[in-house]
Design a protein around this motif. Sequence first.
Motif, PDB file in Angstrom:
ATOM      1  N   GLY A 233      -8.706   7.270  14.028  1.00 27.18           N
ATOM      2  CA  GLY A 233     -10.037   7.750  13.688  1.00 27.18           C
ATOM      3  C   GLY A 233     -10.056   9.156  13.139  1.00 27.18           C
ATOM      4  O   GLY A 233     -11.094   9.616  12.657  1.00 27.18           O
ATOM      5  N   VAL A 234      -8.913   9.846  13.185  1.00 29.15           N
ATOM      6  CA  VAL A 234      -8.866  11.219  12.692  1.00 29.15           C
ATOM      7  C   VAL A 234      -8.765  11.226  11.174  1.00 29.15           C
ATOM      8  O   VAL A 234      -8.303  10.250  10.569  1.00 29.15           O
ATOM      9  N   PRO A 235      -9.183  12.296  10.520  1.00 29.60           N
ATOM     10  CA  PRO A 235      -9.095  12.364   9.059  1.00 29.60           C
ATOM     11  C   PRO A 235      -7.641  12.430   8.596  1.00 29.60           C
ATOM     12  O   PRO A 235      -6.778  13.001   9.269  1.00 29.60           O
ATOM     13  N   VAL A 236      -7.416  11.864   7.415  1.00 31.88           N
ATOM     14  CA  VAL A 236      -6.056  11.715   6.889  1.00 31.88           C
ATOM     15  C   VAL A 236      -5.940  12.361   5.510  1.00 31.88           C
ATOM     16  O   VAL A 236      -6.795  12.155   4.641  1.00 31.88           O
ATOM     17  N   ILE A 237      -4.859  13.123   5.337  1.00 24.82           N
ATOM     18  CA  ILE A 237      -4.447  13.643   4.036  1.00 24.82           C
ATOM     19  C   ILE A 237      -3.284  12.788   3.562  1.00 24.82           C
ATOM     20  O   ILE A 237      -2.306  12.604   4.290  1.00 24.82           O
ATOM     21  N   ALA A 238      -3.369  12.252   2.352  1.00 23.53           N
ATOM     22  CA  ALA A 238      -2.306  11.405   1.807  1.00 23.53           C
ATOM     23  C   ALA A 238      -1.291  12.253   1.063  1.00 23.53           C
ATOM     24  O   ALA A 238      -1.656  13.144   0.288  1.00 23.53           O
ATOM     25  N   ALA A 239      -0.010  11.958   1.268  1.00 22.43           N
ATOM     26  CA  ALA A 239       1.062  12.677   0.581  1.00 22.43           C
ATOM     27  C   ALA A 239       2.098  11.662   0.109  1.00 22.43           C
ATOM     28  O   ALA A 239       2.305  10.625   0.731  1.00 22.43           O
ATOM     29  N   GLY A 240       2.751  11.993  -1.011  1.00 23.64           N
ATOM     30  CA  GLY A 240       3.754  11.101  -1.576  1.00 23.64           C
ATOM     31  C   GLY A 240       3.201  10.348  -2.770  1.00 23.64           C
ATOM     32  O   GLY A 240       2.376   9.441  -2.619  1.00 23.64           O
ATOM     33  N   GLY A 241       3.583  10.768  -3.972  1.00 19.67           N
ATOM     34  CA  GLY A 241       3.135  10.085  -5.172  1.00 19.67           C
ATOM     35  C   GLY A 241       1.826  10.594  -5.745  1.00 19.67           C
ATOM     36  O   GLY A 241       1.288   9.997  -6.681  1.00 19.67           O
ATOM     37  N   ILE A 242       1.307  11.716  -5.230  1.00 18.68           N
ATOM     38  CA  ILE A 242       0.018  12.239  -5.682  1.00 18.68           C
ATOM     39  C   ILE A 242       0.257  13.356  -6.701  1.00 18.68           C
ATOM     40  O   ILE A 242       0.914  14.349  -6.398  1.00 18.68           O
ATOM     41  N   ALA A 243      -0.297  13.192  -7.895  1.00 18.71           N
ATOM     42  CA  ALA A 243      -0.099  14.210  -8.928  1.00 18.71           C
ATOM     43  C   ALA A 243      -1.334  14.471  -9.770  1.00 18.71           C
ATOM     44  O   ALA A 243      -1.354  15.413 -10.555  1.00 18.71           O
ATOM     45  N   ASP A 244      -2.375  13.638  -9.623  1.00 16.55           N
ATOM     46  CA  ASP A 244      -3.547  13.757 -10.492  1.00 16.55           C
ATOM     47  C   ASP A 244      -4.725  13.040  -9.868  1.00 16.55           C
ATOM     48  O   ASP A 244      -4.647  12.531  -8.746  1.00 16.55           O
ATOM     49  N   GLY A 245      -5.836  13.002 -10.622  1.00 14.77           N
ATOM     50  CA  GLY A 245      -7.045  12.395 -10.095  1.00 14.77           C
ATOM     51  C   GLY A 245      -6.947  10.900  -9.909  1.00 14.77           C
ATOM     52  O   GLY A 245      -7.584  10.336  -9.009  1.00 14.77           O
TER      53      GLY A 245
END
Length: 316
Positions: free
Chosen positions: A164-176
């Motif tokens: 239920g906690v907020p999540v920041i996604a990482a891995g493969g993120i480079a643009d909108g």
Amino acid sequence: MKTRITDLLGVKYPIVQAPMGWIARAQLASAVSNAGGLGIIETSSGDLDAVRAEIRLMRELTDKPFGLNVALAFVRDPDIVSFVVDQGVKFVTTSAGDPMKYCDALKAAGLTVFHVVPSLRAALRAVEAGVDGLVVEGGEGGGFKNARDVSTMVLLPLVCERVGVPVIAAGGIADGRSMAAAFALGAEGVQMGTRMVSSMESPVHANWKQAILDAQETDTVFLNRMGPGPALRALRTEKTTAYEIDGGAGARDEFKTAQALYFGGDMEASIALCGQVAGRIDEIKPVAAIIDETMAEFEAVMATLARRFAPEAANV
């Protein structure tokens, strides 16, 4: 834009810069914070005197929020919690270790704590430890990794369905576009590493930035899958290809000469940590441009999807 991430971090945009050793210092982190994201100062290099100086410099370069990372596997100072608290930061990420170790002490000091996780099991343990949120990191990201890597496409929704906690996604993120995909899978923020390494304000040598621009999506290697210690994902070079062939067990020793690559530009002197998303990066840009373009594309993609696939909802 408001999400639980922007509220917790006090930032304009839910975009966080990854805490890369020696790289995530004031020059880069202040550019991220000034552009509306959240810059992070690293401690994994182990040089806390230098980190302290970088934090002082950070406050000269920005009046915006920023955070600090504690990579648990690299902690040399047994009083690291006091060090973090003394720096006056309000947000800390912990990574590369057991979140139970410092979470209570950091939260008792009034800090917001997120933990970086590579698996559902790790995510559930972090939530049990009492973290305020998670950075869910897929195996396609650069840096030190879980040997049993799971892609962001699989890991992110799996974790978001169970916590239920907020999540920041990482891995493969480079643009909108990739940010929009992460939000569709349950994230409320994103973290960028390789994209920030290749930015104009990144302190690394031009040779490393150019290697990212030249890389294809297949030009990273995953080393040390069988241990001991963590695995890692790095740019393909003659050195890392040799380690890929022999299993990569000695790869961590190469970081003794990391600065010759990072700042001297000798791409065979050490190992250049890098994510697969390098294959999608073809231009060095200022951090502000990266963040502004990411947010504009994110909004455009979300609006286009709504018009194409949920027109009734888009008109509400």
